[in-house]
Write an enzyme that holds these catalytic residues in place. Structure first.
Site, PDB file in Angstrom:
ATOM      1  N   ASP A   1       1.473 -34.487 -43.211  1.00  0.00           N
ATOM      2  CA  ASP A   1       2.723 -33.880 -42.753  1.00  0.00           C
ATOM      3  C   ASP A   1       3.885 -34.800 -43.138  1.00  0.00           C
ATOM      4  O   ASP A   1       3.796 -36.017 -43.044  1.00  0.00           O
ATOM      5  CB  ASP A   1       2.687 -33.688 -41.229  1.00  0.00           C
ATOM      6  CG  ASP A   1       3.778 -32.744 -40.745  1.00  0.00           C
ATOM      7  OD1 ASP A   1       3.447 -31.616 -40.347  1.00  0.00           O
ATOM      8  OD2 ASP A   1       4.970 -33.135 -40.777  1.00  0.00           O
ATOM      9  N   ILE A   2       4.989 -34.194 -43.559  1.00  0.00           N
ATOM     10  CA  ILE A   2       6.148 -34.970 -44.017  1.00  0.00           C
ATOM     11  C   ILE A   2       6.822 -35.710 -42.856  1.00  0.00           C
ATOM     12  O   ILE A   2       7.516 -36.708 -43.072  1.00  0.00           O
ATOM     13  CB  ILE A   2       7.151 -34.036 -44.740  1.00  0.00           C
ATOM     14  CG1 ILE A   2       8.026 -34.819 -45.712  1.00  0.00           C
ATOM     15  CG2 ILE A   2       7.990 -33.230 -43.761  1.00  0.00           C
ATOM     16  CD1 ILE A   2       8.799 -33.939 -46.683  1.00  0.00           C
TER      17      ILE A   2
ATOM     18  N   ASN B   1       0.186 -23.143 -34.823  1.00  0.00           N
ATOM     19  CA  ASN B   1       1.243 -22.382 -34.175  1.00  0.00           C
ATOM     20  C   ASN B   1       1.330 -21.006 -34.823  1.00  0.00           C
ATOM     21  O   ASN B   1       1.190 -20.882 -36.042  1.00  0.00           O
ATOM     22  CB  ASN B   1       2.580 -23.114 -34.319  1.00  0.00           C
ATOM     23  CG  ASN B   1       2.587 -24.442 -33.582  1.00  0.00           C
ATOM     24  OD1 ASN B   1       2.103 -24.526 -32.462  1.00  0.00           O
ATOM     25  ND2 ASN B   1       3.130 -25.468 -34.199  1.00  0.00           N
TER      26      ASN B   1
ATOM     27  N   GLU C   1       7.082 -22.897 -37.770  1.00  0.00           N
ATOM     28  CA  GLU C   1       8.260 -23.030 -38.624  1.00  0.00           C
ATOM     29  C   GLU C   1       7.986 -22.604 -40.060  1.00  0.00           C
ATOM     30  O   GLU C   1       8.864 -22.055 -40.721  1.00  0.00           O
ATOM     31  CB  GLU C   1       8.760 -24.482 -38.607  1.00  0.00           C
ATOM     32  CG  GLU C   1       9.372 -24.865 -37.267  1.00  0.00           C
ATOM     33  CD  GLU C   1       9.703 -26.344 -37.180  1.00  0.00           C
ATOM     34  OE1 GLU C   1       9.534 -27.070 -38.177  1.00  0.00           O
ATOM     35  OE2 GLU C   1      10.121 -26.763 -36.083  1.00  0.00           O
ATOM     36  N   VAL C   2       6.798 -22.912 -40.548  1.00  0.00           N
ATOM     37  CA  VAL C   2       6.464 -22.570 -41.936  1.00  0.00           C
ATOM     38  C   VAL C   2       5.501 -21.376 -41.917  1.00  0.00           C
ATOM     39  O   VAL C   2       4.398 -21.478 -41.357  1.00  0.00           O
ATOM     40  CB  VAL C   2       5.819 -23.771 -42.668  1.00  0.00           C
ATOM     41  CG1 VAL C   2       5.454 -23.379 -44.091  1.00  0.00           C
ATOM     42  CG2 VAL C   2       6.765 -24.973 -42.656  1.00  0.00           C
TER      43      VAL C   2
ATOM     44  N   HIS D   1      -1.356 -22.858 -41.193  1.00  0.00           N
ATOM     45  CA  HIS D   1      -1.730 -24.273 -41.317  1.00  0.00           C
ATOM     46  C   HIS D   1      -2.280 -24.755 -39.996  1.00  0.00           C
ATOM     47  O   HIS D   1      -1.772 -24.409 -38.939  1.00  0.00           O
ATOM     48  CB  HIS D   1      -0.542 -25.139 -41.749  1.00  0.00           C
ATOM     49  CG  HIS D   1       0.714 -24.916 -40.953  1.00  0.00           C
ATOM     50  ND1 HIS D   1       1.537 -23.831 -41.152  1.00  0.00           N
ATOM     51  CD2 HIS D   1       1.279 -25.639 -39.959  1.00  0.00           C
ATOM     52  CE1 HIS D   1       2.557 -23.894 -40.313  1.00  0.00           C
ATOM     53  NE2 HIS D   1       2.429 -24.981 -39.570  1.00  0.00           N
TER      54      HIS D   1
ATOM     55  N   HIS E   1      -2.636 -28.148 -37.901  1.00  0.00           N
ATOM     56  CA  HIS E   1      -2.262 -29.546 -37.768  1.00  0.00           C
ATOM     57  C   HIS E   1      -3.503 -30.290 -37.287  1.00  0.00           C
ATOM     58  O   HIS E   1      -4.192 -29.827 -36.367  1.00  0.00           O
ATOM     59  CB  HIS E   1      -1.192 -29.727 -36.684  1.00  0.00           C
ATOM     60  CG  HIS E   1       0.109 -29.040 -36.957  1.00  0.00           C
ATOM     61  ND1 HIS E   1       1.223 -29.709 -37.399  1.00  0.00           N
ATOM     62  CD2 HIS E   1       0.477 -27.740 -36.828  1.00  0.00           C
ATOM     63  CE1 HIS E   1       2.234 -28.866 -37.528  1.00  0.00           C
ATOM     64  NE2 HIS E   1       1.810 -27.656 -37.179  1.00  0.00           N
TER      65      HIS E   1
HETATM   66  P1  5GP Z   1       4.856 -25.583 -37.719  1.00  0.00           P
HETATM   67  O1  5GP Z   1       6.028 -25.861 -36.811  1.00  0.00           O
HETATM   68  O2  5GP Z   1       5.142 -24.429 -38.657  1.00  0.00           O
HETATM   69  O3  5GP Z   1       3.548 -25.445 -36.991  1.00  0.00           O
HETATM   70  O4  5GP Z   1       4.679 -26.888 -38.583  1.00  0.00           O
HETATM   71  C1  5GP Z   1       5.267 -27.074 -39.833  1.00  0.00           C
HETATM   72  C2  5GP Z   1       5.008 -28.505 -40.243  1.00  0.00           C
HETATM   73  O5  5GP Z   1       5.291 -28.630 -41.622  1.00  0.00           O
HETATM   74  C3  5GP Z   1       5.905 -29.524 -39.524  1.00  0.00           C
HETATM   75  O6  5GP Z   1       5.078 -30.467 -38.835  1.00  0.00           O
HETATM   76  C4  5GP Z   1       6.706 -30.172 -40.650  1.00  0.00           C
HETATM   77  O7  5GP Z   1       6.935 -31.552 -40.464  1.00  0.00           O
HETATM   78  C5  5GP Z   1       5.849 -29.885 -41.876  1.00  0.00           C
HETATM   79  N1  5GP Z   1       6.597 -29.762 -43.113  1.00  0.00           N
HETATM   80  C6  5GP Z   1       7.734 -29.055 -43.320  1.00  0.00           C
HETATM   81  N2  5GP Z   1       8.121 -29.159 -44.608  1.00  0.00           N
HETATM   82  C7  5GP Z   1       7.201 -29.948 -45.227  1.00  0.00           C
HETATM   83  C8  5GP Z   1       7.073 -30.415 -46.555  1.00  0.00           C
HETATM   84  O8  5GP Z   1       7.862 -30.126 -47.455  1.00  0.00           O
HETATM   85  N3  5GP Z   1       6.000 -31.200 -46.832  1.00  0.00           N
HETATM   86  C9  5GP Z   1       5.079 -31.550 -45.867  1.00  0.00           C
HETATM   87  N4  5GP Z   1       4.074 -32.321 -46.228  1.00  0.00           N
HETATM   88  N5  5GP Z   1       5.182 -31.114 -44.589  1.00  0.00           N
HETATM   89  C10 5GP Z   1       6.233 -30.329 -44.281  1.00  0.00           C
END
Ligand code: 5GP
Length: 118
Positions: free
Chosen positions: A33-34, A91, A99-100, A104, A106
């Site tokens: 994760d970034i 999520n 968010e994405v 995925h 985690h």
């Molecule tokens: P969500 O909130 O959708 O469950 O988690 C999205 C995750 O994607 C977040 O933990 C965020 O830090 C990670 N993320 C967002 N953009 C990028 C990216 O460009 N590269 C990587 N490796 N992780 C990302």
């Protein structure tokens, strides 16, 4: 809502933006994760176009479902988190805080992960 081919993980899968890869096979990609929330914070994603777990469970093949699940365990092991325990979390949608919009998991570990929900 249909799958958004321009989401950030779709771009990572197409090699348009880089990632720090942990594991890859024909079905799955895993990368750091970034913005890590724990010592170990890795994302495990299917290569197919699924916006979230519900979409995946409805549309994915049994092979894809098995491979994604096995990859969670494999990646936790690769990261040294499996024996100590870890959290695998996905999520879903707006209330779930996704968010994405590409499925995925985690993987959080390497230390106590803490409260399940805040
Ligand atoms: P969500 O909130 O959708 O469950 O988690 C999205 C995750 O994607 C977040 O933990 C965020 O830090 C990670 N993320 C967002 N953009 C990028 C990216 O460009 N590269 C990587 N490796 N992780 C990302």
């Amino acid at each position: 809502m249909s799958y958004d081919k321009n989401n950030i993980f779709a771009k990572i899968l197409r090699g348009e933006i880089p990632c720090k890869k942990v594991f890859e096979n024909d079905y799955v990609l895993a990368f750091h994760d970034i913005n890590p929330q724990k010592k170990v914070h890795v994302l495990v994603i299917p290569k197919g176009e699924y916006k979230d777990l519900d979409d995946f469970n409805i549309k994915a093949s049994e092979k894809e479902i098995v491979e994604l699940n096995k990859a969670v365990t494999h990646v936790a092991d690769l990261m040294g988190a499996k024996d100590r325990g870890y959290r695998a979390l996905t999520n879903i949608g707006s209330d779930g805080g996704q968010e994405v919009p590409h499925l995925h998991f985690h993987i959080f570990g390497g230390e106590k992960v803490g409260k399940m929900v805040s």
